[in-house]
Design an enzyme around this catalytic site. Structure first.
Site, PDB file in Angstrom:
ATOM      1  N   HIS A 190      10.034   9.612   5.995  1.00 36.53           N
ATOM      2  CA  HIS A 190       8.920   9.160   5.158  1.00 36.53           C
ATOM      3  C   HIS A 190       7.861   8.428   5.969  1.00 36.53           C
ATOM      4  CE1 HIS A 190       7.376   8.925   1.123  1.00 36.53           C
ATOM      5  NE2 HIS A 190       7.178   7.622   1.222  1.00 36.53           N
ATOM      6  N   ARG A 245       5.757  14.943   1.204  1.00 32.85           N
ATOM      7  CA  ARG A 245       7.080  14.339   1.087  1.00 32.85           C
ATOM      8  C   ARG A 245       8.086  15.345   1.648  1.00 32.85           C
ATOM      9  NH1 ARG A 245       4.441  13.651  -3.949  1.00 32.85           N
ATOM     10  NH2 ARG A 245       3.989  11.460  -4.451  1.00 32.85           N
ATOM     11  N   ARG A 298       4.796  10.445   6.578  1.00 29.85           N
ATOM     12  CA  ARG A 298       3.816  10.430   5.481  1.00 29.85           C
ATOM     13  C   ARG A 298       2.951   9.171   5.569  1.00 29.85           C
ATOM     14  NH1 ARG A 298       2.863  12.564   0.230  1.00 29.85           N
ATOM     15  NH2 ARG A 298       2.722  11.049  -1.465  1.00 29.85           N
ATOM     16  N   LYS A 336       6.481  14.879  -7.183  1.00 31.70           N
ATOM     17  CA  LYS A 336       6.969  13.734  -7.942  1.00 31.70           C
ATOM     18  C   LYS A 336       6.394  13.766  -9.356  1.00 31.70           C
ATOM     19  CE  LYS A 336       7.871   8.848  -6.965  1.00 31.70           C
ATOM     20  NZ  LYS A 336       7.568   7.736  -6.037  1.00 31.70           N
ATOM     21  N   TYR A 344       0.304   2.543   0.999  1.00 30.75           N
ATOM     22  CA  TYR A 344       0.672   3.153   2.274  1.00 30.75           C
ATOM     23  C   TYR A 344      -0.109   2.570   3.454  1.00 30.75           C
ATOM     24  CZ  TYR A 344       3.666   6.866   0.422  1.00 30.75           C
ATOM     25  OH  TYR A 344       4.696   7.569  -0.153  1.00 30.75           O
ATOM     26  N   HIS A 377      -0.706  11.648  -5.171  1.00 33.36           N
ATOM     27  CA  HIS A 377      -0.494  10.399  -5.886  1.00 33.36           C
ATOM     28  C   HIS A 377      -1.185  10.436  -7.245  1.00 33.36           C
ATOM     29  CE1 HIS A 377       0.513   7.773  -2.125  1.00 33.36           C
ATOM     30  NE2 HIS A 377       1.586   8.310  -2.680  1.00 33.36           N
TER      31      HIS A 377
END
Length: 315
Positions: free
Chosen positions: A248, A148, A251, A173, A291, A282
């Site tokens: 993004h 990220r 990614r 995150k 994704y 994740h």
């Protein structure tokens, strides 16, 4: 809740309460402060009602049910908090404007586009300065590791071990940490950048790995502006649903390209995606599947596999 208490004060109390429980709420803060200013501006809103929520939601700069739904989604948590303090509070329904989320198709960069982007970054102003080198290195790191942008720019010098080829993401995150192994070519690029940085800025102003011309930490806005400037110069238009090229998307591109390699190398994708999910940070493998985007190469593989299936051939 007394009408004498400003909505700004109520929002600030709510944000402080949630943050004590570990939530960052950076996006929620912007939206809730917008709501508080709107409600305070009315001067008559003693409690949070559905009518008040609808009126504020439809003041969004993007006049669409999707935008309104996202505003309501943010407001619902605050409304539940207010309900504990004022029984008149009405919690708006999540379905008030329909779904608040839909998957927008990202721009998946081709290999040729990634090479052209990194080459074009060398031409950023000022020539020979830190900006071209920083932007080029950040773009390359995002594309090669799927980080990220917030994770990449938060890296300190000590977070990247170029001897072992591992970087340490300390604040991902949901406050997660992870170790990210690097390809030797990535280590080489990072080592070259660090050498240039240390030569130009022998007395570091901060401990961040990526810095601006003045030695201070570079921010997301500057990197995003550089990306969109270069894409315009290259004459690219974004493929997908977003109006502009996004950081993004690099990614997204990493995940899609990694999946393509799994198929090309005959690797069991169901197993490999678990490792990929861990690599990119994740918490759930379902987040990684989000994704996945159909690109021509993947669609060709899918068509070939379906043809073999239809013919009864072994997969």
């Amino acid at each position: 809740m007394s009408a004498a208490v400003s909505w700004i004060s109520r929002v600030e109390a709510y944000l402080a309460y949630r943050r004590r429980h570990g939530f960052a709420l950076s996006i929620d803060e912007t939206q809730l402060i917008s709501f508080a200013r709107f409600a305070d501006g009315l001067g008559t809103a003693e409690y949070l009602s559905v009518a008040l929520a609808i009126e504020w939601a439809q003041r969004s700069r993007r006049p669409s049910p999707l935008s309104w739904g996202r505003r309501i989604e943010v407001l619902r948590g605050f409304a539940r908090y207010c309900l504990q303090l004022d029984s008149r509070t009405e919690v708006p329904s999540q379905a008030l404007f329909g779904p608040a989320h839909r998957r927008l198709v990202p721009h998946i960069y081709t290999e040729a586009e990634l090479i052209a982007l990194l080459e074009a970054a060398k031409g950023l102003a000022p020539s020979g300065g830190m900006r071209p080198a920083t932007c080029r290195c950040v773009f390359g790191l995002l594309a090669s590791c799927g980080l990220r942008i917030s994770e990449a720019l938060a890296l300190s010098r000590s977070d990247i071990d170029l001897d072992t080829g591992v970087l340490h993401v300390r604040e991902a995150k949901f406050h997660q940490q992870r170790l990210v192994p690097l390809h030797p070519s990535v280590c080489e690029a990072l080592r070259a950048y660090a050498s240039l940085r240390d030569a130009r800025l022998p007395r570091p102003v901060c401990d961040r790995f990526f810095v601006r011309e003045d030695g201070h930490a570079v921010n997301q806005a500057a990197i995003r502006y550089a990306l969109q400037t270069l894409c315009r110069q290259l004459g690219w238009r974004p493929r997908g649903d977003y109006p502009h090229h996004r950081l993004h998307d690099l990614r997204h591109t990493f995940v899609v390209r990694a999946t393509l390699r799994f198929y090309q190398q005959g690797i069991d994708v169901d197993r490999a995606v678990l490792a990929l999910s861990t690599y990119i940070g994740h918490a759930k493998v379902s987040d990684t599947y989000w994704y996945f985007t159909g690109i021509p190469e993947l669609m060709a593989i899918a068509a070939e596999r379906f043809e073999r299936y239809a013919e009864g051939a072994p997969q």
